[in-house]
Design an enzyme around this catalytic site. Structure first.
Site, mmCIF file in Angstrom:
data_model
loop_
_atom_site.group_PDB
_atom_site.id
_atom_site.type_symbol
_atom_site.label_atom_id
_atom_site.label_comp_id
_atom_site.label_asym_id
_atom_site.label_seq_id
_atom_site.Cartn_x
_atom_site.Cartn_y
_atom_site.Cartn_z
ATOM 1 N N HIS A 40 -29.263 -31.849 54.526
ATOM 2 C CA HIS A 40 -28.955 -33.428 54.268
ATOM 3 C C HIS A 40 -27.343 -33.585 54.399
ATOM 4 O O HIS A 40 -26.710 -33.033 54.019
ATOM 5 C CB HIS A 40 -29.512 -33.961 52.759
ATOM 6 C CG HIS A 40 -30.911 -33.608 52.504
ATOM 7 N ND1 HIS A 40 -31.558 -34.322 51.565
ATOM 8 C CD2 HIS A 40 -31.642 -33.291 53.203
ATOM 9 C CE1 HIS A 40 -32.731 -34.151 51.475
ATOM 10 N NE2 HIS A 40 -33.188 -33.749 52.397
ATOM 11 N N GLU A 74 -25.241 -35.200 52.433
ATOM 12 C CA GLU A 74 -24.348 -34.764 51.217
ATOM 13 C C GLU A 74 -24.396 -33.408 51.252
ATOM 14 O O GLU A 74 -23.219 -32.852 51.003
ATOM 15 C CB GLU A 74 -25.078 -35.248 50.065
ATOM 16 C CG GLU A 74 -25.540 -36.950 49.908
ATOM 17 C CD GLU A 74 -27.026 -36.995 50.462
ATOM 18 O OE1 GLU A 74 -27.301 -36.720 51.522
ATOM 19 O OE2 GLU A 74 -27.714 -37.789 49.544
ATOM 20 N N CYS A 94 -31.097 -37.657 46.818
ATOM 21 C CA CYS A 94 -32.194 -37.029 46.316
ATOM 22 C C CYS A 94 -31.885 -36.173 45.190
ATOM 23 O O CYS A 94 -30.713 -35.931 44.946
ATOM 24 C CB CYS A 94 -33.223 -36.236 47.447
ATOM 25 S SG CYS A 94 -32.305 -34.874 47.820
ATOM 26 N N CYS A 137 -29.705 -33.195 46.163
ATOM 27 C CA CYS A 137 -28.198 -33.538 46.345
ATOM 28 C C CYS A 137 -27.473 -33.754 45.323
ATOM 29 O O CYS A 137 -26.370 -33.337 44.887
ATOM 30 C CB CYS A 137 -28.440 -34.637 47.516
ATOM 31 S SG CYS A 137 -28.977 -34.231 49.128
#
Length: 150
Positions: free
Chosen positions: A53, A55, A83, A86
């Site tokens: 992701h 992040e 999410c 993360c």
């Protein structure tokens, strides 16, 4: 150029790069003392990695650059509410503040579905600001998914 809006615009540029590569358009920027440490975008498809992701990518880049898995006194800007994965990584990295654009009513873990950062029992507290350029961030996501449905 040191405002939340300025840094979120940089994250939006990263989201556009993700969209251009067929990835879900989420971008992130990690900042310390007004300087960008790292910037990246979603890449789970390209990297064959469900944890890639935006992040997570900026956390990895900044940690490698600083040779430290702790990233105190930093702010992470991301175009979509993070999410649970993360958020957990941000807590372990000791991110001081998270600023996100669009809320995620399906998997958002910074207040929409869960509020991991709101758990007082966790030994590190991260401040959260949501909705920064939220309409712009949401538009990028909606446009991407509308095009995919066609």
């Amino acid at each position: 150029m040191n405002t939340d809006i300025d840094f979120m615009r940089l994250a939006l540029e990263q989201a556009q790069l993700a969209a251009a590569q067929g990835e879900v358009p989420v971008g992130a920027v990690l900042v310390k003392n007004g300087a960008v440490l790292a910037r990246s975008f979603n890449q789970p498809i390209a990297k064959h990695d469900p944890s890639a992701h935006a992040e997570m990518n900026v956390l990895r880049l900044a940690a490698a650059q600083l040779a430290n898995y702790r990233l105190p006194d930093t702010t992470l800007y991301v175009t979509l509410e993070p999410c649970a994965m993360c958020c957990g990584a941000m807590l372990h990295a000791r991110i001081e503040r998270v600023v996100y654009g669009a809320p995620d009513p399906k998997t958002g873990a910074a207040g929409s579905v869960l509020n991991i950062f709101g758990e007082s029992q966790i030994n590190h507290q991260t401040a959260v600001t949501g909705g920064v350029l939220g309409d712009d961030c949401g538009h990028v996501l909606r446009t991407f998914f509308e095009a995919r449905r066609r």
